[in-house]
Write a protein that holds these residues in place. Structure first.
Motif, PDB file in Angstrom:
ATOM      1  N   CYS A  69      22.020  -1.526   1.169  1.00 53.79           N
ATOM      2  CA  CYS A  69      22.495  -2.851   0.777  1.00 53.79           C
ATOM      3  C   CYS A  69      21.635  -3.478  -0.321  1.00 53.79           C
ATOM      4  O   CYS A  69      21.811  -4.657  -0.644  1.00 53.79           O
ATOM      5  N   GLU A  70      20.670  -2.706  -0.892  1.00 53.26           N
ATOM      6  CA  GLU A  70      19.819  -3.078  -2.019  1.00 53.26           C
ATOM      7  C   GLU A  70      18.775  -4.136  -1.658  1.00 53.26           C
ATOM      8  O   GLU A  70      18.167  -4.736  -2.545  1.00 53.26           O
ATOM      9  N   HIS A  71      18.496  -4.334  -0.366  1.00 53.17           N
ATOM     10  CA  HIS A  71      17.377  -5.180   0.031  1.00 53.17           C
ATOM     11  C   HIS A  71      16.125  -4.322   0.117  1.00 53.17           C
ATOM     12  O   HIS A  71      16.188  -3.170   0.560  1.00 53.17           O
ATOM     13  N   ALA A  72      14.986  -4.899  -0.302  1.00 52.38           N
ATOM     14  CA  ALA A  72      13.737  -4.145  -0.374  1.00 52.38           C
ATOM     15  C   ALA A  72      12.773  -4.661   0.686  1.00 52.38           C
ATOM     16  O   ALA A  72      12.754  -5.850   1.022  1.00 52.38           O
ATOM     17  N   TYR A  73      11.951  -3.742   1.196  1.00 57.91           N
ATOM     18  CA  TYR A  73      10.990  -4.080   2.247  1.00 57.91           C
ATOM     19  C   TYR A  73       9.711  -3.285   2.002  1.00 57.91           C
ATOM     20  O   TYR A  73       9.704  -2.245   1.327  1.00 57.91           O
ATOM     21  N   ASP A  89      19.145   2.543   9.404  1.00 54.02           N
ATOM     22  CA  ASP A  89      18.197   3.424  10.082  1.00 54.02           C
ATOM     23  C   ASP A  89      17.197   3.955   9.051  1.00 54.02           C
ATOM     24  O   ASP A  89      17.344   3.765   7.841  1.00 54.02           O
ATOM     25  N   VAL A  90      16.173   4.639   9.551  1.00 53.81           N
ATOM     26  CA  VAL A  90      15.107   5.118   8.668  1.00 53.81           C
ATOM     27  C   VAL A  90      15.621   6.153   7.681  1.00 53.81           C
ATOM     28  O   VAL A  90      15.187   6.210   6.520  1.00 53.81           O
ATOM     29  N   GLY A  91      16.591   6.980   8.099  1.00 54.58           N
ATOM     30  CA  GLY A  91      17.089   8.029   7.221  1.00 54.58           C
ATOM     31  C   GLY A  91      17.827   7.524   6.004  1.00 54.58           C
ATOM     32  O   GLY A  91      17.950   8.242   5.004  1.00 54.58           O
ATOM     33  N   SER A  92      18.344   6.300   6.059  1.00 56.25           N
ATOM     34  CA  SER A  92      19.100   5.763   4.926  1.00 56.25           C
ATOM     35  C   SER A  92      18.228   5.044   3.912  1.00 56.25           C
ATOM     36  O   SER A  92      18.721   4.605   2.875  1.00 56.25           O
ATOM     37  N   LEU A  93      16.932   4.891   4.196  1.00 55.19           N
ATOM     38  CA  LEU A  93      16.038   4.231   3.251  1.00 55.19           C
ATOM     39  C   LEU A  93      15.711   5.162   2.091  1.00 55.19           C
ATOM     40  O   LEU A  93      15.624   6.381   2.254  1.00 55.19           O
ATOM     41  N   LYS A  94      15.498   4.594   0.910  1.00 53.73           N
ATOM     42  CA  LYS A  94      15.203   5.367  -0.298  1.00 53.73           C
ATOM     43  C   LYS A  94      14.212   4.594  -1.162  1.00 53.73           C
ATOM     44  O   LYS A  94      14.003   3.388  -0.953  1.00 53.73           O
ATOM     45  N   PRO A  95      13.587   5.250  -2.143  1.00 51.49           N
ATOM     46  CA  PRO A  95      12.617   4.556  -2.998  1.00 51.49           C
ATOM     47  C   PRO A  95      13.263   3.450  -3.824  1.00 51.49           C
ATOM     48  O   PRO A  95      14.473   3.421  -4.054  1.00 51.49           O
ATOM     49  N   LEU A  96      12.409   2.551  -4.271  1.00 53.24           N
ATOM     50  CA  LEU A  96      12.854   1.413  -5.070  1.00 53.24           C
ATOM     51  C   LEU A  96      13.336   1.886  -6.438  1.00 53.24           C
ATOM     52  O   LEU A  96      12.929   2.936  -6.932  1.00 53.24           O
ATOM     53  N   TYR A  97      14.246   1.098  -7.044  1.00 48.62           N
ATOM     54  CA  TYR A  97      14.702   1.437  -8.388  1.00 48.62           C
ATOM     55  C   TYR A  97      13.532   1.482  -9.359  1.00 48.62           C
ATOM     56  O   TYR A  97      12.531   0.779  -9.203  1.00 48.62           O
ATOM     57  N   ARG A  98      13.693   2.309 -10.422  1.00 48.50           N
ATOM     58  CA  ARG A  98      12.595   2.496 -11.359  1.00 48.50           C
ATOM     59  C   ARG A  98      12.214   1.186 -12.058  1.00 48.50           C
ATOM     60  O   ARG A  98      11.036   0.874 -12.200  1.00 48.50           O
ATOM     61  N   TYR A  99      13.213   0.425 -12.500  1.00 43.20           N
ATOM     62  CA  TYR A  99      12.887  -0.803 -13.230  1.00 43.20           C
ATOM     63  C   TYR A  99      12.193  -1.811 -12.328  1.00 43.20           C
ATOM     64  O   TYR A  99      11.313  -2.573 -12.764  1.00 43.20           O
ATOM     65  N   MET A 100      12.533  -1.825 -11.025  1.00 46.25           N
ATOM     66  CA  MET A 100      11.857  -2.737 -10.095  1.00 46.25           C
ATOM     67  C   MET A 100      10.422  -2.263  -9.845  1.00 46.25           C
ATOM     68  O   MET A 100       9.504  -3.089  -9.730  1.00 46.25           O
ATOM     69  N   ARG A 101      10.222  -0.935  -9.786  1.00 44.62           N
ATOM     70  CA  ARG A 101       8.853  -0.439  -9.619  1.00 44.62           C
ATOM     71  C   ARG A 101       7.995  -0.778 -10.838  1.00 44.62           C
ATOM     72  O   ARG A 101       6.812  -1.120 -10.703  1.00 44.62           O
ATOM     73  N   ASN A 102       8.585  -0.675 -12.016  1.00 40.40           N
ATOM     74  CA  ASN A 102       7.827  -1.027 -13.225  1.00 40.40           C
ATOM     75  C   ASN A 102       7.439  -2.503 -13.212  1.00 40.40           C
ATOM     76  O   ASN A 102       6.302  -2.866 -13.551  1.00 40.40           O
ATOM     77  N   ASP A 103       8.381  -3.380 -12.853  1.00 39.31           N
ATOM     78  CA  ASP A 103       8.070  -4.818 -12.782  1.00 39.31           C
ATOM     79  C   ASP A 103       6.992  -5.080 -11.739  1.00 39.31           C
ATOM     80  O   ASP A 103       6.091  -5.915 -11.955  1.00 39.31           O
ATOM     81  N   LEU A 104       7.068  -4.359 -10.615  1.00 38.89           N
ATOM     82  CA  LEU A 104       6.086  -4.562  -9.556  1.00 38.89           C
ATOM     83  C   LEU A 104       4.693  -4.102  -9.991  1.00 38.89           C
ATOM     84  O   LEU A 104       3.686  -4.788  -9.724  1.00 38.89           O
ATOM     85  N   ASN A 105       4.614  -2.963 -10.692  1.00 35.51           N
ATOM     86  CA  ASN A 105       3.313  -2.450 -11.113  1.00 35.51           C
ATOM     87  C   ASN A 105       2.663  -3.312 -12.191  1.00 35.51           C
ATOM     88  O   ASN A 105       1.432  -3.310 -12.329  1.00 35.51           O
ATOM     89  N   HIS A 106       3.454  -4.025 -12.971  1.00 39.37           N
ATOM     90  CA  HIS A 106       2.896  -4.846 -14.057  1.00 39.37           C
ATOM     91  C   HIS A 106       2.449  -6.229 -13.613  1.00 39.37           C
ATOM     92  O   HIS A 106       1.904  -6.996 -14.422  1.00 39.37           O
ATOM     93  N   LEU A 107       2.669  -6.582 -12.348  1.00 34.64           N
ATOM     94  CA  LEU A 107       2.192  -7.878 -11.856  1.00 34.64           C
ATOM     95  C   LEU A 107       0.670  -7.929 -11.886  1.00 34.64           C
ATOM     96  O   LEU A 107      -0.002  -6.953 -11.583  1.00 34.64           O
ATOM     97  N   GLN A 108       0.107  -9.100 -12.234  1.00 31.76           N
ATOM     98  CA  GLN A 108      -1.330  -9.300 -12.318  1.00 31.76           C
ATOM     99  C   GLN A 108      -1.827  -9.908 -11.002  1.00 31.76           C
ATOM    100  O   GLN A 108      -1.321 -10.933 -10.557  1.00 31.76           O
ATOM    101  N   ILE A 109      -2.827  -9.293 -10.397  1.00 31.62           N
ATOM    102  CA  ILE A 109      -3.311  -9.710  -9.087  1.00 31.62           C
ATOM    103  C   ILE A 109      -4.825  -9.801  -9.101  1.00 31.62           C
ATOM    104  O   ILE A 109      -5.505  -9.059  -9.815  1.00 31.62           O
TER     105      ILE A 109
END
Length: 338
Positions: A33-37, A60-80
């Protein structure tokens, strides 16, 4: 659990927040359903709730998959900010390189490396603590080479320590010797099996070579017998030729004294000569056929069975030639009497 949103510098997109803990995603996973956790959050949630925590759809656990590439890029570029900001670290890095910085941060608390010391100090003052730590080791003043804790003021028994060390070394040596012995026995068994297999293979090859040599010897004996038979046939043919010539010389005076019998003698002589030449050609053809038969028998290893009929045939032919020669001699005697 996700990262605390207060540690980030700047705006954080709502789609990069965990639907369970509402922190910034840490090791994110995505539902159909495109919700991320966060992976830890959704794993603990699905233990008791087999549905999405946001829209309650089955999950269920079997239906989970990695985050989209563009969302991973946005997440990695956050400043913390560094987790040790409260201790004085002012470093702000991207989320992608946060773990690398925290492993090397001078304000991070680490445990003392001395055995038994419960103190945790900052990395930047670790060297000073190690030089003053009560649990640091020092060499035995008696020269046995063992380390003694500074807080242990009672002298240790050097002989007992050395005996213990010798026993430990002896046990290790025995273990290594046993391992080497087992390995050598395994190799020897393998070599022994290989040698037995090789010996059996060589024996089979030797037996095969012996069989081939025996077949070649049989073929050679058969060929030598055929050659002797051929020479005997040629000698008999030569002898028969000489006898015919002698018979011809004997018949010439008879024909000169009896002119009435000359035509009949010549006719008889021609028929006899024709029959002898025919038998001679048949004998040559038979010898050639027997030679071909011997060569074919050599290819299929049947030389012995093929050579015996030829000997019988040669004997029968010799008998036929003897009967023909006797008939010619009787004819010549009859002509002489006449």
């Amino acid at each position: 659990m996700g990262y605390d949103i207060d540690r980030f510098v700047g705006y954080v997109n709502e789609g990069l927040l965990c639907c369970v803990c509402r922190g910034v995603l840490e090791r994110p996973l995505q539902a159909p359903c495109e919700h991320a956790y966060c992976s830890a959050c959704i794993s603990s949630w699905l233990v008791n709730h087999p549905s999405c925590p946001e829209d309650r759809l089955p999950l269920d656990v079997g239906s989970l998959k990695p985050l989209y590439r563009y969302m991973r890029n946005d997440l990695n570029h956050l400043q913390i900010r560094c987790i040790n900001a409260d201790q004085g670290c002012e470093v702000v890095s991207s989320l992608e390189s946060l773990h690398t910085h925290e492993d090397e941060c001078e304000f991070a608390f680490i445990s003392c490396s001395n055995t038994g010391c419960p103190v945790q100090v900052e990395r930047r003052v670790l060297e000073a603590h190690l030089s003053e730590c009560n649990f640091r080791g020092r060499e035995c003043p008696n020269g046995c080479g063992h380390s003694v804790l500074s807080i242990d003021q009672s002298p240790h028994n050097c002989v007992a320590e050395l005996r213990t060390e010798v026993e430990m070394l002896r046990a290790e040596l025995l273990c290594k010797v046993e391992e080497v012995r087992q390995e050598m026995e395994s190799r020897l068994d393998s070599q022994r099996r290989h040698m037995v297999q090789k010996e059996s293979q060589l024996k089979n090859e030797v037996e095969e070579l012996k069989g081939q040599l025996s077949r070649v010897m049989c073929d050679m004996r058969a060929l030598l017998g055929a050659e002797r038979l051929r020479r005997q046939e040629l000698a008999e043919a030569e002898l028969e030729k000489r006898e015919l010539l002698e018979l011809l010389r004997d018949l010439q005076p008879t024909r000169s004294h009896h002119p009435l019998l000359q035509a009949r003698d010549q006719q008889i002589f021609r028929r006899e000569l024709h029959s002898r030449s025919t038998r001679h050609r048949q004998r040559e053809a038979s010898l050639h056929a027997s030679s071909l038969l011997l060569h074919s028998a050599q290819a299929v290893n049947l030389a012995e069975s093929a050579s015996s009929p030829q000997l019988g045939e040669g004997a029968r032919k010799g008998g036929t030639r003897s009967l023909t020669l006797d008939c010619i001699k009787r004819k010549s005697r009859e002509l002489t009497v006449i």
